[in-house]
Structure formats: structure tokens, C-alpha cells
Design a protein around this motif. Sequence first.
Motif, PDB file in Angstrom:
ATOM      1  N   ILE A 144       0.806  -1.314   0.006  1.00  0.00           N
ATOM      2  CA  ILE A 144       0.091   0.037  -0.262  1.00  0.00           C
ATOM      3  C   ILE A 144       0.819   1.387  -0.008  1.00  0.00           C
ATOM      4  O   ILE A 144       0.517   2.315  -0.360  1.00  0.00           O
ATOM      5  CB  ILE A 144      -1.168  -0.116   1.224  1.00  0.00           C
ATOM      6  N   GLY A 145       2.008   1.234   0.825  1.00  0.00           N
ATOM      7  CA  GLY A 145       2.876   2.314   1.019  1.00  0.00           C
ATOM      8  C   GLY A 145       4.075   2.163   0.126  1.00  0.00           C
ATOM      9  O   GLY A 145       4.646   1.193   0.032  1.00  0.00           O
ATOM     10  N   ARG A 146       4.786   3.318  -0.349  1.00  0.00           N
ATOM     11  CA  ARG A 146       5.978   3.365  -0.912  1.00  0.00           C
ATOM     12  C   ARG A 146       7.047   3.172   0.296  1.00  0.00           C
ATOM     13  O   ARG A 146       7.950   2.539  -0.063  1.00  0.00           O
ATOM     14  CB  ARG A 146       6.377   4.574  -1.569  1.00  0.00           C
ATOM     15  N   HIS A 147       6.761   3.522   1.597  1.00  0.00           N
ATOM     16  CA  HIS A 147       7.452   3.210   2.778  1.00  0.00           C
ATOM     17  C   HIS A 147       6.656   2.771   3.566  1.00  0.00           C
ATOM     18  O   HIS A 147       5.531   3.121   3.678  1.00  0.00           O
ATOM     19  CB  HIS A 147       8.345   4.514   3.237  1.00  0.00           C
ATOM     20  N   ALA A 148       7.143   1.814   4.540  1.00  0.00           N
ATOM     21  CA  ALA A 148       6.444   1.504   6.083  1.00  0.00           C
ATOM     22  C   ALA A 148       7.462   1.631   7.015  1.00  0.00           C
ATOM     23  O   ALA A 148       8.566   1.639   6.864  1.00  0.00           O
ATOM     24  CB  ALA A 148       6.194  -0.020   5.575  1.00  0.00           C
ATOM     25  N   ILE A 149       6.814   2.356   7.962  1.00  0.00           N
ATOM     26  CA  ILE A 149       7.432   2.590   9.294  1.00  0.00           C
ATOM     27  C   ILE A 149       6.781   1.698  10.473  1.00  0.00           C
ATOM     28  O   ILE A 149       5.789   1.618  10.670  1.00  0.00           O
ATOM     29  CB  ILE A 149       7.344   3.916   9.742  1.00  0.00           C
ATOM     30  N   VAL A 150       7.753   0.631  11.060  1.00  0.00           N
ATOM     31  CA  VAL A 150       7.307  -0.110  11.837  1.00  0.00           C
ATOM     32  C   VAL A 150       7.946   0.106  13.460  1.00  0.00           C
ATOM     33  O   VAL A 150       9.356   0.059  13.255  1.00  0.00           O
ATOM     34  CB  VAL A 150       7.422  -1.670  11.712  1.00  0.00           C
ATOM     35  N   SER A 151       7.426   0.270  14.357  1.00  0.00           N
ATOM     36  CA  SER A 151       7.794   0.326  15.709  1.00  0.00           C
ATOM     37  C   SER A 151       7.307  -0.658  16.607  1.00  0.00           C
ATOM     38  O   SER A 151       5.996  -0.749  16.418  1.00  0.00           O
ATOM     39  CB  SER A 151       7.861   1.695  16.685  1.00  0.00           C
ATOM     40  N   PHE A 152       8.248  -1.309  17.402  1.00  0.00           N
ATOM     41  CA  PHE A 152       7.612  -2.602  18.090  1.00  0.00           C
ATOM     42  C   PHE A 152       8.441  -2.648  19.531  1.00  0.00           C
ATOM     43  O   PHE A 152       9.557  -2.396  19.573  1.00  0.00           O
ATOM     44  CB  PHE A 152       7.755  -3.715  17.439  1.00  0.00           C
ATOM     45  N   PRO A 153       7.855  -3.317  20.507  1.00  0.00           N
ATOM     46  CA  PRO A 153       8.816  -3.457  21.816  1.00  0.00           C
ATOM     47  C   PRO A 153       9.717  -4.837  21.423  1.00  0.00           C
ATOM     48  O   PRO A 153       9.184  -5.635  20.853  1.00  0.00           O
ATOM     49  CB  PRO A 153       7.712  -3.841  22.785  1.00  0.00           C
ATOM     50  N   ASN A 154      10.909  -4.622  21.844  1.00  0.00           N
ATOM     51  CA  ASN A 154      11.791  -5.686  21.500  1.00  0.00           C
ATOM     52  C   ASN A 154      11.675  -6.659  22.875  1.00  0.00           C
ATOM     53  O   ASN A 154      11.917  -6.588  23.869  1.00  0.00           O
ATOM     54  CB  ASN A 154      13.078  -5.013  21.610  1.00  0.00           C
TER      55      ASN A 154
END
Lengths: 232, 393
Positions: A135-145
Motif C-alpha cells: 500500500i505504501g511506498r515506505h513502511a514505518i514499524v515500531s515495536f517492543p523488543n
Amino acid sequence: MTAAADIQAARVAGARLARTEASAGQLPTAPPGARRDHLLVCRMVQPGSRVLDVGCGDGSLLALLRETRGADSRGIELSRDGVSDCLAKGLAVIQGDADTDLENYPDDAFDYVILSQTLQATRQPRTVLEHMLRIGRHAIVSFPNFGHWRVRFELGVRGRMPVTENMPHSWYDTPNIHFCTIRDFVGLCRELGATMDEAHALDAGGQPVRWHMPWWFWNLFGEQGVFLLRRG
Amino acid sequence: MTEHDVIDLKVAGRRSEADEPTSPVARFGVDEPLRLDAGVDLAPWQIAYQTYGELNADRSNAVLVCHALTGDQHVASLNPVTGKPGWWQSLVGPGLPIDTNRFFVVCANVIGGCMGTTGPASSDPATGRAYALDFPLVTIRDMVRAQAMLIDRLGIQSLFCVIGGSMGGMQVLQWAATYPERVFAAMPIATAARHSAQNIAFHEVGRQAVMADPDWRRGRYLDEGVRPRKGLAVARMGAHITYLSEPALHRKFGRTFQDRHAPTFSFDADFQIESYLRYQGMTFVERFDANSYLYVTRAMDYFDLAEEHGGVLARAFKGTPTRFCVMSFTSDWLFPTVESRALVHALNAGGGQVGFVEIESDKGHDAFLLEEPTLFAAARGFIDAAAAVRGLR
């Protein structure tokens, strides 16, 4: 290339980008009370972009993107209260589910698709990530490690499921069903052939872990990972 | 005076309301026909409307409210026929989400209606009698075309917001699809981009009830001084059930008896719910024209926005500049959330800017007309944000 080398390359690129932007002062003064991980995401987004935040909660990241980046901000949120809060902020947010609704979006509909602290709560993280990259040209993902030393300590030494500030739920009532470590996530990105343009690890205070540290240090001392990705 | 005399007086009132409404009316002569989807040019014709608030200097603060099946133009003021408050007085007024201190609010009776806009109860200039079934079939798009001609006449190029629930929501969608550049913001509530088979079925039952009444006289009842009261009342009773929900009916009425403590072993209205429905049917007959009911339900049945775009709803909204706020209610089984979701997906696919919330309520389809704090909060947030973008104070 190994996962470690991948991370290293991405970190170098990311650090370079972060440094140039900071010196150019492209991000206007941060509004008081803005979350550090949100500010980091804002820095990754080019001004005037079309952005979709999947699992946007009360819309604070979207509002921040609109204010600091002039972004055309859209969102998907599961909870009714969250959607109402967003509508009251004037955000175009629809009530929906990351696991079922992303397939309805056409290819390349957005410049950035953001999944902020939501990946671990999806039923099909891999499918969700695939859709984001489509869907996106970029994806930004943040998540707990889940590889953070406190998590390892709780599980390895105390033999208990970890409950931390970042993961405040007990095992029996947590919405988080798919935890992963920073290394695990990098592995998934490789499987999907995604390119990592930036990778960051944030410590407990939300400060970036110093970039020149070796990768195992990130996986041990980063409380959350934040990645900027694009299709291979 | 007997009870029937009173009702007949009201009927006479209704007749004049159809031709000479107690509200402003815009009249269009033979040189300004209304082109109908049925392939007929309707002329002369008229549209009755109400306005609230003031149009600003640059004519940018107009809000068009579209009414539902049996609604009318009296959205926020006393209804001249029923003597009751306006039907959306909870949402439209000073300081309310549709703030008449800020916005110029317009609401018009739909084409085919019976409150002053040309419909089957209006006098046919060719015969001097009511049109009855000589009136051409109308569609939601015809209603919107008529409204657009009124908006033109009021000197408004672009509407700040078009809002409506149920059939009103269908008009909102039609407005956005037909005149995208004239609609800055749109709020379709408890509605769908097409009428479902189940809803067509309910409407057909209602129409058959009207036409089965011997006093319907093949639609010519007004000429003969009678009215299909029983048939229209039954139609309304059936329809009214579809506007509610099982939990709401149970909460309100349960199995409670009406003015008695035990069954009478007869077909009297033993239960409160029966008495309530009979009352709903009776009062409806006094304020609504039976033929209008046939025409307007038919217009809803014909509504399928995708159809005029090759069956692909997203095409109806491709590149739309309008910002949308779609709302549905959890207990609405007439226009269930799945319909709103389909609409939202189409708007997204068309690149539209859309917000959507499903509101928790046990009040069924009628929830959009009732006190629903979540609806008001979301409407206020959406409208205020849109007004800020439009530069309205």
C-alpha cells in the motif's frame, strides 16, 4: 548479507539521515509532551506526504504528523473511543482492523504506512507487513523488543512472563500475541525482501541507543525497535 | 365535531400543504423543467424548503440537510402539520454540532414528497386534480437534482456540508458522486450505497398494504374524498419495527400489558407494543400522503450508486475532493454496518478522505434521530475540523 550486516548498514544510513536532518533543523520545535518514538517517526516522514497510521489509537501521532510535517494523515483504529477521539481532532480515521482491512487498499495509495506499537497485537504480522509494503511506498514499524535484557531476565532467570513499562499486560489479558525481538524482525524483513532504509533502537527513556554499538547490544538494550522500510 | 371531522380537516390541511406549504417555496416554470431519470421533464414544479441561520458574505457556510423517507423540510423548527418540534432539533440549532449561529442550514422536502415539493399529492396543472399515479416515478438522483436547482437559485455555488441519515444519507452520497466540486464535506449516516433486497422486500410489503386498502381507489382517493388509512397505517407499523431493534423493543415494552393485567382473549391491543404500533400507524396517516409513500419508497429501492459506474462503487468517488464522515449503529439491521464498511472501502479505494465510526447503540436504525452522545461528539469534531480547513469561523 547476514542479518547483522543488514542492521549495521541500515543503522549507518539511518544515523547519517538523522544527523543531517537534525543539523538542517527540518523538524519544527517538538510540541511539549510528544512521545520520543513519535518524534522519531515524524523525522522519517518527508513533509507533505500521504500517511496511513494503522492502529492509530487516539490519533496523537497522526496529529503530530499533520502539525510538524503537513502530512495528509489517515488512520485505522479498532476501538470506537479511539476513532471518536480522532474524528474530534479532525483526522480521517476509520474504524477497522489491521488484519482484515488493509487488503481493501489499492497499491501505492500512501507514501508511508505506519504501524506504531501494533505489530505484536496483529494476528498475521507477516501479512500485515506485506500489505503495508504494498500500500505504501515506505513502511514505518515500531515495536517492543522481546530480546531486551529485562525481558530475558524475567523469562530466563525468574521464569516468569515479563511485565514491563513497555509491556504492561499480564500474560492472560494481553492483546499482544506476536512478540518478536529486533533480530526476529530483521529476519522477517529479509524474508519479505524489504529494504531497511533506517533502523533505530530506543532505550527505556526513549533515547536512541548509540548507533556505533554492535548489533547484539541493540537487541539486548533496545526497549523498542523503529524501522523505516521499503519494497526490495 | 366528531373525531372524523377533525381528521378530515387535517386532510384538507395536508392537501393545501402539498400545493401551498407553510414554508418558503421555490417555483420553477415550464422553461425550467426538472429532468427525471424516468425520461420525463417535470414542469412546472416547486420545491419547499426551510432555512436557518445566515448565509455569509462569500456564500461558503451553507449546510444542506437531507431528510429521510417520511421526513420533511422542518428539520429544526415546529412542524406545521404535527405541531411537534423539528425532526433533528437535537443536532441542528444554535450551539449544536450543526450550529445555526455559524452555518446557513437548508433543508428541502424531496421531490415526490407531500410537504410542498411537487409530488403525487400536488395538483396537476393539466387537470386541476392531484397527480396521483400520473406523477412520474422519481429516484434519489432526481431528488438531488431538484435540490441542486434550489441551491442554484439560493445563489450557493459550493455547499460546506451535506448531511443526512437513511434515505437522507443516500442523497448525501448522490450529491458527492454527482456534484463532487459542490460538496466540501459529507456526512452519510446509517445508510448504504444501494438498497438491499431485504429492504426492497419490506418496502414492497408496505406498498401492497396501501394498495390493498379499498379506499386507495387505484391512487385516486383524494378525488373521491377518502384515504387508505388502514393500508398506510399497516405499512407504517411494519416499517416502524424495522427502525427499531429487538433489544430496544424488549427494553421499552417487554411483554407488558396495556391498561390491563391479564390477556383479554381477544384481538384487542393487549400488549403495550401493539398499542404503540397502532398509535404510530394512526398518527402517521394524519401527516403523510399514501401515494407519496409509494413513490418515495420506490425511489429508495431504485438506489444503487455503483450501477451508474459500471458496478464499481469506487469509481463513483474516484479522486473525490470531498471529505467524508461515515457513521453506522451497531443495532441497525436495516442499514447494517457492513453497508457502511463497503462504502468506506470504496471511498478509500477512490482516494477519498474518509472517517468512519460504528456507534454502539441498541436503538436500531432510528438511533440517528435520537440522543446519541457519540454521534454528536463525532459530528461536532468532524464539522469543526472541516470548517477550520474551509476557513469558516
